[in-house]
Design an enzyme around this catalytic site. Structure first.
Site, short mmCIF file in Angstrom:
data_model
loop_
_atom_site.label_atom_id
_atom_site.label_comp_id
_atom_site.label_asym_id
_atom_site.label_seq_id
_atom_site.Cartn_x
_atom_site.Cartn_y
_atom_site.Cartn_z
CB THR A 41 -0.96 -0.11 1.15
OG1 THR A 41 -1.66 -1.03 1.40
CG2 THR A 41 -2.01 1.04 1.23
NE ARG A 68 3.80 -16.52 8.18
CZ ARG A 68 3.42 -17.70 8.85
NH1 ARG A 68 3.58 -18.04 10.12
NH2 ARG A 68 2.82 -18.64 8.12
CB VAL A 69 6.04 -9.18 12.37
CG1 VAL A 69 6.07 -8.34 13.70
CG2 VAL A 69 5.51 -10.87 13.20
CG ASP A 129 -4.73 -9.79 7.25
OD1 ASP A 129 -3.64 -9.49 7.98
OD2 ASP A 129 -5.18 -9.12 6.23
NE ARG A 220 -40.36 -7.37 -5.31
CZ ARG A 220 -41.61 -7.29 -5.57
NH1 ARG A 220 -42.46 -6.27 -5.64
NH2 ARG A 220 -41.65 -8.48 -6.03
CE LYS A 283 -45.95 -22.32 -9.33
NZ LYS A 283 -47.21 -23.01 -9.91
CG HIS A 284 -44.71 -23.79 -4.22
ND1 HIS A 284 -44.54 -22.10 -3.71
CD2 HIS A 284 -45.85 -23.68 -4.75
CE1 HIS A 284 -45.57 -21.67 -4.27
NE2 HIS A 284 -46.44 -22.65 -4.89
CD GLU A 336 -42.16 -16.14 -11.00
OE1 GLU A 336 -41.34 -15.26 -11.19
OE2 GLU A 336 -43.38 -16.04 -10.26
CG ASN A 426 -43.82 -39.74 4.32
OD1 ASN A 426 -42.62 -40.02 4.60
ND2 ASN A 426 -44.85 -39.50 5.14
CG HIS A 532 -38.03 -33.84 6.88
ND1 HIS A 532 -37.09 -34.38 7.49
CD2 HIS A 532 -39.08 -34.43 6.91
CE1 HIS A 532 -37.67 -35.71 7.79
NE2 HIS A 532 -39.02 -35.47 7.39
#
Length: 532
Positions: A41, A68-69, A129, A220, A283-284, A336, A426, A532
């Protein structure tokens, strides 16, 4: 100036991602802010002609141990942690010649990108880091006096506020940035911890688990309009699908779109595109039609025939590049989302005529055999499990009836079981000729799922103007064992000829006897597919 406002007079910049760095630092410098920076930087700012002090000149120690340091020093952390209106803190700064730091700008070593790229163990370790998170946490703790920036997207807003506030930032801004900073380090540490958990042999239940992500999209609303929702991308996880897909057109995805599209793409990924084309219509989060075919068009038409009523407003997932022929057919009804690994230019143009239809290109298919985890929230906790990566092609199928399935039945049994894996429990799936013809999903009893699947198969025949149910001559897959013979007998009554199920019920002998009496062939997989 009130304590609500903190004037920025000195900034420490140490960034891995240098996007926008020089312009941001120049704007600060032009407002009289002293710049301090580290390593690369410092080099970038110096080469841009900006006046900047190297951290080593503050600490009196050079960067060491391959970088590292470098910032782990009181000259840095004292400047970040000193409370400005605490006389003892101010005396300590003066006694040790430490200058206060009002603004910290840090983004972290790209650990997530490194593991996503599949780099080696040592490379991943070197991209963890240490100094960055330490500084971020220090500045965020002391946000009453210090502002901390961890995201390049905040540069513009911060500069605008500094400009409007005569060089100062408000308490509200500092608090917001502090929250974001802690969330960033938490997600970063979560990525490291989960990666390391995968490196520890047989560690399936680590004592602590953390999960994090970065905001990809505000939504939304959630499942319903009164529920707030957003989509977060999990860092470092590479799996082709809705999270990584490129959206070419259409409205923003909704919460339900994300959920259903993920279910659709995971389902269609069960079918190897090198072997055959496949289409899943969801669907769903439940398949309402899945089929194989010599072309995507053929597969889509067969999938649609299973339940065209439910397919309206559904999600269409394809396992091959979307072509013009398939695209023309898909856009004939309201859809969709379409998701595929890729699409031809002609297909893209065809879909473009439907401006609200979302087209997602995932760049590949997820590997159904790959390990991974699923997470579900509960009140006060999380349920974590391994992904269901069992694949029927890898299962040794046991023939348990007097009659063995024919070659055609065996192919359909495997097809049906691939689909059943992605149907809510099921689950009962009727299939024939590489296409679903009836699906019963999400019922409280298996017999009800069997009846619904049979009814769907009969309804599908009526839609096609056929006198005989599509279940006639089909095979049946059950995601779990039949606890009683009634579910299997319902399938036999509907005209099914063969059954695939996990087995393992106390009444297996009774169910097998019923299958033999009905002339069915039945195989056990030894693997359950509850969903499930």
């Amino acid at each position: 100036m009130s304590h609500d406002q903190v004037r920025i007079t000195r900034a420490l910049l140490s960034v891995s991602d240098k996007t926008g760095l020089v312009d941001f630092a120049r704007a600060l410098s032009e407002r009289g802010v002293d710049l301090v920076s580290t390593g690369g930087t410092h080099r970038a700012l110096s080469e841009a002609g900006l006046p900047v002090t190297e951290v080593a000149d503050l600490t009196g120690f050079p960067e060491m141990m391959d970088g590292r340091v470098k910032t782990l020093h009181p000259a840095v952390h004292g400047g970040l942690l000193a409370v400005r209106d605490n006389p003892e803190h101010q005396a300590a700064l003066a006694a040790h010649g430490i200058g206060a730091i009002d603004l910290l700008v840090v983004n972290l070593y790209p650990f997530e990108a490194t593991i996503a790229a599949g780099r080696g163990y040592d490379d991943c370790i070197e991209n963890i880091d240490v100094g960055g998170p330490a500084m971020i946490r220090a500045a965020a703790k002391n946000h009453a006096d210090v502002a901390v920036v961890t995201d390049v997207s905040d540069y513009a807003d911060l500069l605008a506020e500094v400009q409007a506030g005569a060089g100062a930032l408000s308490a509200a801004t500092r608090r917001r940035l502090a929250q974001k900073a802690y969330a960033r380090t938490a997600a970063y540490d979560a990525a490291i911890a989960n990666w390391l958990a995968g490196q520890v042999e047989a560690q399936t239940t680590p004592a602590f688990r953390a999960f994090g992500g970065s905001l990809a999209q505000g939504l939304r609303y959630g499942e319903n309009p009164h529920q707030a929702a957003s989509f977060y991308r999990a860092p470092g996880i590479v799996r082709a699908g809705v999270a990584s897909a490129r959206q070419l057109q259409g409205k923003e995805l909704s919460y339900n779109n994300f959920n259903d599209t993920d279910a659709a793409y995971e389902c269609v990924a069960e079918f190897d595109p090198a072997r055959i084309a496949a289409v899943a219509i969801i669907k769903h989060a439940n398949p309402c039609g899945v089929a194989e075919g010599e072309s995507l068009l053929a597969a889509y038409e067969r999938a649609l025939a299973c339940d065209p009523t439910s397919a309206f407003g559904g999600i269409v997932a394809l396992n091959r590049t979307l072509d013009a022929e398939a695209a023309r057919k898909i856009v004939e009804i309201f859809t969709e989302v379409i998701i595929a690994p890729d699409a031809t230019e002609e297909a893209i143009a065809i879909v473009a005529a439907k401006k609200n239809l979302r087209l997602l290109l995932a760049g590949g298919l997820p590997d159904p055999r790959a390990p991974g985890e699923t997470v579900r929230s509960l009140s006060g906790g999380l349920l974590v499990q391994g992904r269901d990566n069992a694949v029927v092609d890898d299962m040794p199928l046991s023939i348990v009836t007097k009659r063995a399935p024919t070659e055609a039945e065996s192919a359909d049994l495997r097809f049906a079981y691939r689909v059943a894996k992605h149907v809510k429990s099921n689950a009962i799936v009727y299939a024939r000729g590489g296409a679903t013809v009836g699906i019963g999903a999400g019922q409280m009893s298996r017999i009800d799922s069997s009846r619904i699947a049979a009814w769907k198969a009969a309804e599908g025949a009526r839609n096609l103007g056929l006198a005989e149910s599509l279940a006639k001559g089909a095979v049946v897959a059950s995601d779990a064992f039949f606890p009683f013979a009634d579910g299997l007998l319902a399938a036999a009554e509907a005209g099914a000829t063969a059954v695939i199920q996990p087995g393992g019920s106390m009444r297996d002998a009774e169910v097998i006897a019923a299958a033999d009496a009905a002339g069915l062939a039945m195989v056990f997989t030894g693997h359950r597919h509850f969903r499930h």
